[in-house]
Design an enzyme around this catalytic site. Structure first.
Site, PDB file in Angstrom:
ATOM      1  N   GLY A  70       0.824  -1.191   0.000  1.00 59.68           N
ATOM      2  CA  GLY A  70       0.000   0.000   0.000  1.00 59.68           C
ATOM      3  C   GLY A  70       0.866   1.251   0.000  1.00 59.68           C
ATOM      4  O   GLY A  70       2.081   1.196   0.172  1.00 59.68           O
ATOM      5  N   HIS A  76      14.412   3.758  -0.639  1.00 64.86           N
ATOM      6  CA  HIS A  76      15.235   2.867   0.173  1.00 64.86           C
ATOM      7  C   HIS A  76      16.677   3.026  -0.265  1.00 64.86           C
ATOM      8  O   HIS A  76      16.960   3.184  -1.461  1.00 64.86           O
ATOM      9  CB  HIS A  76      14.823   1.399  -0.004  1.00 64.86           C
ATOM     10  CG  HIS A  76      13.449   1.092   0.492  1.00 64.86           C
ATOM     11  ND1 HIS A  76      13.027   1.373   1.763  1.00 64.86           N
ATOM     12  CD2 HIS A  76      12.397   0.503  -0.124  1.00 64.86           C
ATOM     13  CE1 HIS A  76      11.786   0.981   1.921  1.00 64.86           C
ATOM     14  NE2 HIS A  76      11.369   0.454   0.780  1.00 64.86           N
ATOM     15  N   LEU A 137       6.112   3.257   6.477  1.00 62.04           N
ATOM     16  CA  LEU A 137       5.478   1.953   6.596  1.00 62.04           C
ATOM     17  C   LEU A 137       4.750   1.617   5.308  1.00 62.04           C
ATOM     18  O   LEU A 137       4.203   2.485   4.639  1.00 62.04           O
ATOM     19  CB  LEU A 137       4.460   1.932   7.740  1.00 62.04           C
ATOM     20  CG  LEU A 137       4.910   2.344   9.134  1.00 62.04           C
ATOM     21  CD1 LEU A 137       3.737   2.249  10.094  1.00 62.04           C
ATOM     22  CD2 LEU A 137       6.039   1.474   9.615  1.00 62.04           C
ATOM     23  N   LEU A 150       8.594  -1.913   7.581  1.00 60.74           N
ATOM     24  CA  LEU A 150       8.989  -0.544   7.914  1.00 60.74           C
ATOM     25  C   LEU A 150      10.405  -0.265   7.434  1.00 60.74           C
ATOM     26  O   LEU A 150      11.244  -1.163   7.338  1.00 60.74           O
ATOM     27  CB  LEU A 150       8.855  -0.281   9.413  1.00 60.74           C
ATOM     28  CG  LEU A 150       9.861  -0.877  10.399  1.00 60.74           C
ATOM     29  CD1 LEU A 150      11.102   0.013  10.553  1.00 60.74           C
ATOM     30  CD2 LEU A 150       9.229  -1.068  11.766  1.00 60.74           C
ATOM     31  N   CYS A 167       5.905   9.588   0.216  1.00 58.25           N
ATOM     32  CA  CYS A 167       4.576   9.043   0.546  1.00 58.25           C
ATOM     33  C   CYS A 167       3.454   9.896  -0.037  1.00 58.25           C
ATOM     34  O   CYS A 167       2.330   9.918   0.488  1.00 58.25           O
ATOM     35  CB  CYS A 167       4.424   8.889   2.056  1.00 58.25           C
ATOM     36  SG  CYS A 167       5.689   7.821   2.780  1.00 58.25           S
TER      37      CYS A 167
END
Length: 208
Positions: A70, A76, A137, A150, A167
């Site tokens: 989601g 990352h 998350l 996470l 996000c």
């Protein structure tokens, strides 16, 4: 409640790890132990199921991978502690919202030990320190099993977040434990976060 097995994977390609999480979830059965995977990735942007490409402002030489978690877009890279939660939610009697809360609370607990006050936001999953995001998350549930998890900013290159709307939030500031003046190594941070999550899930962990 049974113990959760912890695997430390080191620095591993994101796409490979994602496929391994999917395979683990698809082949697990009622006897399969739950696992937490501690991992670090080379630089990559991941775009969630609800992700919009316009939130990627300038990927440059960093690859972009559309994934099945989601959420929107995140980064990352080296200096992040990523913990993937491969849990049988049905067996544990755990809902998705409860798992999200446990993940957020574990990060908040860990930061409190470092002398840092953090909080969650109901409108934007994750953990924040003075409005700056320190942990993201994202989850996927399939066949009753969860994966993804996470990503905690220990000491990543925060400028990578300037290439996206983190996000999906334009202008969202990100921070890290190092930027907040706390220095610790990756292994210690991974273990601290894992122990905090163990306590929030009320389950012991084994290994690595």
């Amino acid at each position: 409640m049974s113990a959760i097995f912890v695997r430390r994977l080191g620095c591993r390609d994101y796409a490979l790890t994602w496929r391994q999480m999917q395979t683990f979830t698809d082949v697990r059965d009622d006897a399969t132990a739950d696992e937490l995977w501690q991992v670090e990735h080379p630089p990559v942007f991941t775009l969630g199921l609800n992700g919009k490409s316009e939130h990627i402002l300038d990927a440059g030489d960093i690859p972009v991978i559309a994934v099945d978690r989601g959420g929107q877009v995140t980064y990352h890279g080296p200096g992040q502690v990523v913990i993937y939660t491969l849990l049988d939610l049905r067996r544990a009697g755990l809902g998705v919202r409860a798992l999200v809360t446990a993940l957020e609370s574990a990060v908040i607990d860990y930061l409190a030990i470092q002398g840092i006050t953090a909080r969650a936001r109901p409108d934007a999953p994750g953990v924040y320190v003075d409005g700056a995001k320190i942990a993201a998350l994202g989850l996927r549930v399939r066949r009753g099993g969860s994966y993804h998890g996470l990503a905690f900013n220990l000491d990543p290159d925060l400028s990578a977040f300037d290439r996206i709307n983190p996000c999906g939030h334009r202008g969202l500031v990100t921070t890290s434990l190092a930027a907040l003046g706390v220095r610790t190594n990756w292994d210690q941070a991974a273990q601290g976060l894992t122990q905090a999550l163990s306590q929030r899930l009320h389950r012991p962990v084994i290994g690595p």
